[in-house]
Design an enzyme around this catalytic site. Structure first.
Site, short mmCIF file in Angstrom:
data_model
loop_
_atom_site.label_atom_id
_atom_site.label_comp_id
_atom_site.label_asym_id
_atom_site.label_seq_id
_atom_site.Cartn_x
_atom_site.Cartn_y
_atom_site.Cartn_z
N GLU A 113 -10.17 11.59 -3.48
CA GLU A 113 -8.83 11.11 -3.14
C GLU A 113 -8.38 10.14 -4.23
O GLU A 113 -8.86 9.00 -4.32
CB GLU A 113 -8.84 10.43 -1.77
N GLY B 174 2.59 28.33 2.68
CA GLY B 174 1.28 28.90 2.38
C GLY B 174 0.82 28.62 0.97
O GLY B 174 -0.13 29.22 0.49
N THR C 91 -4.15 13.91 -3.43
CA THR C 91 -3.30 12.80 -3.86
C THR C 91 -2.62 12.12 -2.67
O THR C 91 -1.74 11.27 -2.85
CB THR C 91 -2.23 13.29 -4.83
N GLY D 196 6.34 26.03 -3.71
CA GLY D 196 6.89 26.66 -2.52
C GLY D 196 7.42 25.62 -1.56
O GLY D 196 7.23 24.41 -1.76
N GLY D 197 8.07 26.07 -0.53
CA GLY D 197 8.61 25.16 0.47
C GLY D 197 7.56 24.70 1.47
O GLY D 197 6.39 25.08 1.39
N ALA D 198 7.99 23.89 2.42
CA ALA D 198 7.09 23.39 3.46
C ALA D 198 6.52 24.54 4.27
O ALA D 198 7.24 25.46 4.67
CB ALA D 198 7.85 22.41 4.36
N HIS E 211 -7.31 21.54 6.38
CA HIS E 211 -7.54 21.90 4.97
C HIS E 211 -9.02 21.87 4.64
O HIS E 211 -9.54 22.78 3.99
CB HIS E 211 -6.79 20.92 4.05
N ASP F 206 -3.76 18.79 -5.16
CA ASP F 206 -2.85 19.01 -4.04
C ASP F 206 -2.41 17.64 -3.50
O ASP F 206 -3.16 16.98 -2.79
CB ASP F 206 -3.57 19.82 -2.95
#
Length: 402
Positions: free
Chosen positions: A285, A236, A256, A231-233, A273, A303
């Protein structure tokens, strides 16, 4: 053991009275739901729904043989009329067990919120767990101690997915447990979107009046092994990815992004988040995804792939035009091929997030166009290995596959 769901809706029903929201407006006809109530083998009534006698008759059942009426939660609003001839409704104290004349054993399960859950065991040994709205078990007996998983769990899956995760962690819900969602409120649009959200949790819902047989084999909704959410920025997509695993315990969240020291805006995003993720999830991480995919273990939420690609391009100095032509392109494509092969071979449940960047303005720089092109190729190769592919637009997930 037969369970008839006289109602499957929230304590206010669905649609809620006088609620103008879009979900309530769509909850008409077969999507309308009365207050949740369960009739067990025509002998036990769990919770009450307005017009219980009529609801039972519509389902082809009668309340004449009911010998016990138990409530799971405080009932707000006007008192619900108890049908004539039924015993007075009550609640069993936490931890205590009640044996009915029909041979059913009912044990009160403590909740982490006001209310009582009930574990019902039939004379034949079939086991049902019914939980109140907004409730999750305060403690669950681990199956390692000899307790078998439940045959059926009827619970507020949408409102308390962490309760289902808690049951799974204890082994009380197995891959063959029939998980039925009730107390359905106006959080999720009815129909396909509700079914999709529940299927991701390995659960389902049924219309009011449905009779289910506890212990009968049925096909449990398959939870996809590999899912890609794009999806875009600010579309969601990360929230949608988290929803797909929120009913499972011990999820490993693979970030990441790195820490980005000194970037206050990034620190705020990371904190937001973490705040909405279940407390039982762990965070790692790293951009070293191939070894993680090769290991057995808890589900992975990755993510995101666009930041993984940024790191991969950094490692091979792919931003420099000369290096890119000389060695960077080949080295990067080798890294991508290794990742795609690991996704193809993995035995772990994975949900990965990526960005859709090919629909915007063409980047002004060669390195920007390179990143856009390589991310498009990575997304396509990764998606080809996934059973489920979602595109999120304005917070609304659209299933492209699965």
């Amino acid at each position: 053991m037969e369970v008839t769901l006289l109602g499957t809706g929230a304590p206010s029903g669905l649609p809620r009275p006088d609620c103008p929201c879009a979900v309530c407006a769509a909850a008409r006809g077969t999507h309308a739901r009365a207050v949740t109530a369960l009739l067990v083998d025509a002998a036990l009534l769990l919770d009450l729904t307005p017009g219980a006698t009529l609801a039972a008759a519509r389902a082809g059942r009668s309340l004449v043989g009911v010998r016990q009426v138990l409530l799971t939660h405080p009932h707000d609003g006007p008192a619900v009329e108890l049908p004539v001839g039924l015993p007075t409704a009550g609640r069993v104290p936490d931890g205590q067990e009640l044996t009915l004349i029909s041979g059913h054993r009912v044990r009160a399960v403590p909740m982490d919120s006001p209310g009582t859950g009930y574990e019902v065991t039939s004379p034949d040994g079939d086991r049902l767990l019914y939980l109140p709205p907004g409730g999750a078990p305060a403690g669950v007996a681990n199956t390692a101690n000899g307790t078998a998983p439940y045959d059926m769990v009827v619970a507020d899956v949408i409102g308390r997915p962490d309760g289902l995760a808690r049951l799974r962690a204890a082994g009380a819900v197995s891959p063959t447990t029939d998980v039925v969602a009730v107390h359905v409120d106006h959080d999720v649009p009815p129909g396909p979107e509700l079914d999709r959200r529940l299927a991701a949790a390995g659960a389902r819902t049924v219309p009011d009046g449905t009779t289910l047989t506890v212990g009968d084999y049925r096909a449990v909704p398959d939870v996809p092994l590999r899912t890609l959410v794009t999806g875009g920025a600010r579309s969601g997509k990360s929230l949608e990815a988290e929803r797909r695993l929120e009913s499972f315990p011990d999820v490993l969240y693979v970030a990441t992004s790195g820490t980005r020291a000194g970037d206050q805006d990034w620190r705020a995003r990371v904190a937001a988040h973490r705040e909405r993720r279940p407390g039982s999830w762990r965070t790692l991480e790293t951009c070293d995804l191939v070894p993680l995919l090769a290991q057995d273990g808890a589900p992975l939420l990755i993510d995101c792939l666009s930041l993984w690609l940024t790191d991969a391009m950094d490692r091979v100095d792919a931003w420099d035009d000369e290096v890119w032509e000389r060695s960077g392109r080949e080295a990067l494509h080798s890294h991508v091929a290794d990742l795609v092969a690991a996704v193809r071979d993995t035995r772990r449940t994975i949900v990965a997030v990526t960005n859709e960047v090919g629909s915007g303005v063409v980047p002004a720089t060669a390195s920007g166009r390179r990143f856009r092109d390589e991310l498009g190729r990575l997304n396509a190769a990764f998606a080809a290995e996934c059973e489920h592919l979602l595109l999120v637009v304005a917070g609304q997930p659209l299933a492209l596959r699965g």
